[in-house]
Write a protein that holds these residues in place. Structure first.
Motif, PDB file in Angstrom:
ATOM      1  N   SER A  80       0.837  -1.200   0.000  1.00  0.00           N
ATOM      2  CA  SER A  80       0.000   0.000   0.000  1.00  0.00           C
ATOM      3  C   SER A  80       0.868   1.245   0.000  1.00  0.00           C
ATOM      4  CB  SER A  80      -0.904  -0.001   1.231  1.00  0.00           C
ATOM      5  OG  SER A  80      -1.561   1.240   1.379  1.00  0.00           O
ATOM      6  N   VAL A  87      -0.664  -5.296   0.610  1.00  0.00           N
ATOM      7  CA  VAL A  87      -2.042  -5.075   0.191  1.00  0.00           C
ATOM      8  C   VAL A  87      -2.906  -6.305   0.480  1.00  0.00           C
ATOM      9  CG1 VAL A  87      -3.535  -4.677  -1.809  1.00  0.00           C
ATOM     10  CG2 VAL A  87      -1.415  -3.377  -1.534  1.00  0.00           C
ATOM     11  N   THR A 272     -11.814   4.992   0.176  1.00  0.00           N
ATOM     12  CA  THR A 272     -10.666   5.675   0.788  1.00  0.00           C
ATOM     13  C   THR A 272      -9.434   5.570  -0.098  1.00  0.00           C
ATOM     14  OG1 THR A 272     -11.535   5.148   2.985  1.00  0.00           O
ATOM     15  CG2 THR A 272      -9.226   5.807   2.848  1.00  0.00           C
ATOM     16  N   SER A 273      -9.224   4.412  -0.701  1.00  0.00           N
ATOM     17  CA  SER A 273      -8.049   4.211  -1.556  1.00  0.00           C
ATOM     18  C   SER A 273      -8.136   5.036  -2.833  1.00  0.00           C
ATOM     19  CB  SER A 273      -7.912   2.723  -1.910  1.00  0.00           C
ATOM     20  OG  SER A 273      -7.765   1.947  -0.748  1.00  0.00           O
ATOM     21  N   ASN A 276      -7.192   8.562  -1.931  1.00  0.00           N
ATOM     22  CA  ASN A 276      -5.757   8.695  -1.652  1.00  0.00           C
ATOM     23  C   ASN A 276      -4.871   8.257  -2.817  1.00  0.00           C
ATOM     24  OD1 ASN A 276      -6.374   9.561   0.959  1.00  0.00           O
ATOM     25  ND2 ASN A 276      -6.339   7.479   1.777  1.00  0.00           N
ATOM     26  N   ASP A 278      -4.314   5.319  -3.829  1.00  0.00           N
ATOM     27  CA  ASP A 278      -3.550   4.136  -3.424  1.00  0.00           C
ATOM     28  C   ASP A 278      -3.813   3.042  -4.465  1.00  0.00           C
ATOM     29  OD1 ASP A 278      -2.073   2.270  -2.104  1.00  0.00           O
ATOM     30  OD2 ASP A 278      -3.100   2.472  -0.169  1.00  0.00           O
ATOM     31  N   VAL A 281      -3.993  -0.906  -3.850  1.00  0.00           N
ATOM     32  CA  VAL A 281      -5.192  -1.353  -3.134  1.00  0.00           C
ATOM     33  C   VAL A 281      -6.402  -1.313  -4.061  1.00  0.00           C
ATOM     34  CG1 VAL A 281      -6.736  -0.881  -1.197  1.00  0.00           C
ATOM     35  CG2 VAL A 281      -4.279  -0.608  -0.913  1.00  0.00           C
ATOM     36  N   VAL A 282      -6.520  -0.254  -4.850  1.00  0.00           N
ATOM     37  CA  VAL A 282      -7.651  -0.136  -5.775  1.00  0.00           C
ATOM     38  C   VAL A 282      -7.622  -1.274  -6.789  1.00  0.00           C
ATOM     39  CG1 VAL A 282      -8.738   1.309  -7.523  1.00  0.00           C
ATOM     40  CG2 VAL A 282      -7.767   2.358  -5.492  1.00  0.00           C
TER      41      VAL A 282
END
Length: 318
Positions: A80, A87, A272-273, A276, A278, A281-282
């Motif tokens: 992450s 992750v 959230t990802s 950000n 990220d 994670v996505v």
């Protein structure tokens, strides 16, 4: 039968491969730069270039995709960019929390909707059919976040029976999350059940008007036996795919509902990802969503084959 199963599995694997390519390309096409997002706008060009090299963003896209998919096949989705944790472990923690909601939703939505859909079909154009059809149409028309908000107003504000939001993090135990599961599960179940009820009702009406059901009635069989032995297997066939699509929809629908209740699940992690940027994670969450969708459709195909003998013998009759 084996050829049928082999074709479905091959199609499922091909769909997953195509989905992974589309997910990767879609995320690469997002505007902005990940390194700049992490370091901030005041970062020097040298610092941005160094971070891009560290993250492997300076490599060609096909090499990054090959490295990502190779790691994903071994359960390694990278690290992450925000938390610095693997992750796979982070997603598994949130996914377990969402599975708690999904399990309760599927149990009540599928069971309840099949019963209501069958009743509406058997008592067509009577008061029970009108009531069930009206409620299901309302459920299909109202978005899940509106249903969730109404449930909060009713059962958290007016009647303080359930918590309105979750105050625990992703590492909360089942006992801590259980009181907060019921309202999100009910919101999802209401929307999910509406589609299954409509399909089950239509299927029951079609099957009850078929010739083989009429023949069974003429033989003097009881209504219960006609329904359970002859009508239900035929009515479940078209309903299976609707159930599969709605179970797969839970992955997306749960994102909206989890955000309303601040529930620490996979949907909340996804939102959230994205905020950000990220990307690891996505990508992992999107790929898991594709896996759920493909597995649900494969299960529906295999279930249809088990209920319909024609599918098992189609290859031998050619």
């Amino acid at each position: 039968m084996l050829a049928f199963v082999a074709r479905r599995i091959a199609a499922a694997l091909g769909t997953l491969l195509l989905s992974s390519v589309l997910v990767f390309l879609a995320l690469q096409a997002l505007p902005g730069d990940v390194a700049t997002q992490i370091l901030g706008k005041d970062a020097t060009p040298d610092a941005v270039a160094a971070l891009r090299k560290q993250l492997g963003l300076d490599e060609p896209a096909w090499e990054r995709y090959a490295d990502w998919i190779k790691g994903a096949l071994h359960g390694d989705f990278g690290t992450s960019l925000v938390s610095g944790k693997p992750v796979g472990g982070e997603v598994a923690q949130y996914l377990a929390n969402s599975a708690l909601i999904a399990g309760v939703t599927i149990l009540f939505a599928v069971t309840g909707s099949l019963v209501l859909g069958i009743l509406a079909g058997l008592y067509r154009d009577r008061w029970a059919d009108h009531l069930i059809s009206t409620v299901s149409l309302v459920g299909m028309s109202v978005p899940e976040f509106v249903v969730a908000t109404v449930l909060v107003l009713c059962f958290s504000v007016a009647l303080p029976w359930f918590p309105a939001v979750v105050l625990y993090g992703p590492d909360a135990s089942v006992g801590q999350l259980l009181p907060a599961v019921w309202l999100p599960a009910l919101a999802l179940a209401i929307v999910m059940a509406a589609y299954i009820i409509r399909m089950a009702r239509t299927s029951v009406i079609d099957v009850m008007a078929s010739e083989y059901v009429t023949t069974a009635r003429l033989k003097g069989l009881s209504t219960w036996r006609v329904v359970t032995r002859h009508a239900l297997p035929g009515a479940l066939l078209p309903t299976l795919h609707v159930i599969a699509l709605n179970v797969a929809w839970l992955v997306g629908g749960v994102a909206v509902v989890e955000n309303v209740f601040n529930y620490p699940g996979i949907g909340k992690l996804m939102l959230t990802s994205v905020q950000n940027r990220d990307l690891p994670v996505v990508q992992a969450v999107a790929l898991i969503s594709a896996v759920v969708y493909v597995v649900c459709n494969l299960a529906a195909d295999l279930g249809a084959m088990a209920l319909n003998p024609k599918l098992r013998t189609r290859g031998r009759t050619r």
